[in-house]
Scaffold this motif. Sequence first.
Motif, PDB file in Angstrom:
ATOM      1  N   UNK A  49      63.092  14.214  95.787  1.00 48.78           N
ATOM      2  CA  UNK A  49      62.677  13.208  96.762  1.00 48.78           C
ATOM      3  C   UNK A  49      62.091  11.955  96.121  1.00 48.78           C
ATOM      4  N   UNK A  50      62.103  10.872  96.895  1.00 49.42           N
ATOM      5  CA  UNK A  50      61.330   9.674  96.575  1.00 49.42           C
ATOM      6  C   UNK A  50      59.918   9.916  97.104  1.00 49.42           C
ATOM      7  N   UNK A  51      58.931   9.780  96.236  1.00 49.96           N
ATOM      8  CA  UNK A  51      57.544  10.054  96.618  1.00 49.96           C
ATOM      9  C   UNK A  51      56.822   8.760  96.977  1.00 49.96           C
ATOM     10  N   UNK A  69      55.681   3.306  89.504  1.00 50.82           N
ATOM     11  CA  UNK A  69      55.215   4.665  89.800  1.00 50.82           C
ATOM     12  C   UNK A  69      56.356   5.689  89.697  1.00 50.82           C
ATOM     13  N   UNK A  70      55.988   6.956  89.606  1.00 46.53           N
ATOM     14  CA  UNK A  70      56.978   8.031  89.541  1.00 46.53           C
ATOM     15  C   UNK A  70      57.922   7.961  90.739  1.00 46.53           C
ATOM     16  N   UNK A  71      59.196   8.145  90.507  1.00 48.72           N
ATOM     17  CA  UNK A  71      60.306   8.126  91.488  1.00 48.72           C
ATOM     18  C   UNK A  71      60.580   6.736  92.044  1.00 48.72           C
ATOM     19  N   UNK A  72      60.108   5.682  91.379  1.00 48.66           N
ATOM     20  CA  UNK A  72      60.367   4.321  91.875  1.00 48.66           C
ATOM     21  C   UNK A  72      61.745   3.799  91.484  1.00 48.66           C
ATOM     22  N   UNK A  73      62.531   4.596  90.734  1.00 49.69           N
ATOM     23  CA  UNK A  73      63.881   4.149  90.339  1.00 49.69           C
ATOM     24  C   UNK A  73      64.922   5.243  90.569  1.00 49.69           C
ATOM     25  N   UNK A  76      62.552   7.227  86.826  1.00 53.03           N
ATOM     26  CA  UNK A  76      63.858   7.737  87.257  1.00 53.03           C
ATOM     27  C   UNK A  76      63.714   8.943  88.185  1.00 53.03           C
ATOM     28  N   UNK A  77      64.558   8.976  89.211  1.00 53.49           N
ATOM     29  CA  UNK A  77      64.700  10.171  90.042  1.00 53.49           C
ATOM     30  C   UNK A  77      66.174  10.282  90.427  1.00 53.49           C
ATOM     31  N   UNK A  78      66.643  11.526  90.495  1.00 50.08           N
ATOM     32  CA  UNK A  78      68.053  11.793  90.768  1.00 50.08           C
ATOM     33  C   UNK A  78      68.217  12.473  92.122  1.00 50.08           C
ATOM     34  N   UNK A  79      69.431  12.382  92.662  1.00 52.08           N
ATOM     35  CA  UNK A  79      69.730  13.033  93.932  1.00 52.08           C
ATOM     36  C   UNK A  79      69.327  14.501  93.875  1.00 52.08           C
TER      37      UNK A  79
END
Length: 218
Positions: A54-56, A121-125, A48-51
């Motif tokens: 960044x997307x890495x 991977x991290x920030x893939x969603x 998970x990543x939120x606004x």
Amino acid sequence: MAVRNISRFWEWGRKIICVGRNYADHAKELKNAIPREPVLFLKPPSAYVREGSPILVPLYSSNLHHEVELGVVIGKGGTAIPQSAAMEHVAGYALCLDMTARDIQDECKSKGLPWTLAKAFNTSCPVSDFIPKDRIPDPGNVKLWLKVNDQLRQSGCTSQMIFSVPYLISYISEFISLEEGDLILTGTPKGVSAVQEHDELQAGIEDVVTMNFKVQGD
């Protein structure tokens, strides 16, 4: 036990269940056969990543693709849920991106290996704010879009999905028990393409929600 806030499902939900090749045109653009039953894979909650974050780009990938999707947030758990009762288990929705290291996925597919490094991977969603169920009265008629640097790349409607939301909930729960806070990614329409470091992504569900993310090197 403390009451958990479903509108912040990304903080405590235990799994992300993804459906691949659920739009025929997307399956065709990647030269895949149209599936006769859902193609499933998983992402961990660490994806998970939120606004605002960044997307890495994973260090091991040079071909990171965007895939815009309708996410279904589970509000009531269950096993072997009948299609007729499936929507009773939905708390709401989220706009999601399934970021995919396409070069790694292609390599894994060619070797008959799982897609984990390509998808989990991290920030893939990236996910939007929670969308209450009543904001989307028909999940089978939701218009999705995605732009990269203000250029439209993806535009589609969930009416094009091969397997409907109730069918997916029923199918998945036969094998994997669903729990409160789980997220189901329902597949992406055609138009997937590569993004580069510093690109700006904007995605939306028509008349419901938009979100913005920047791409950054890992």
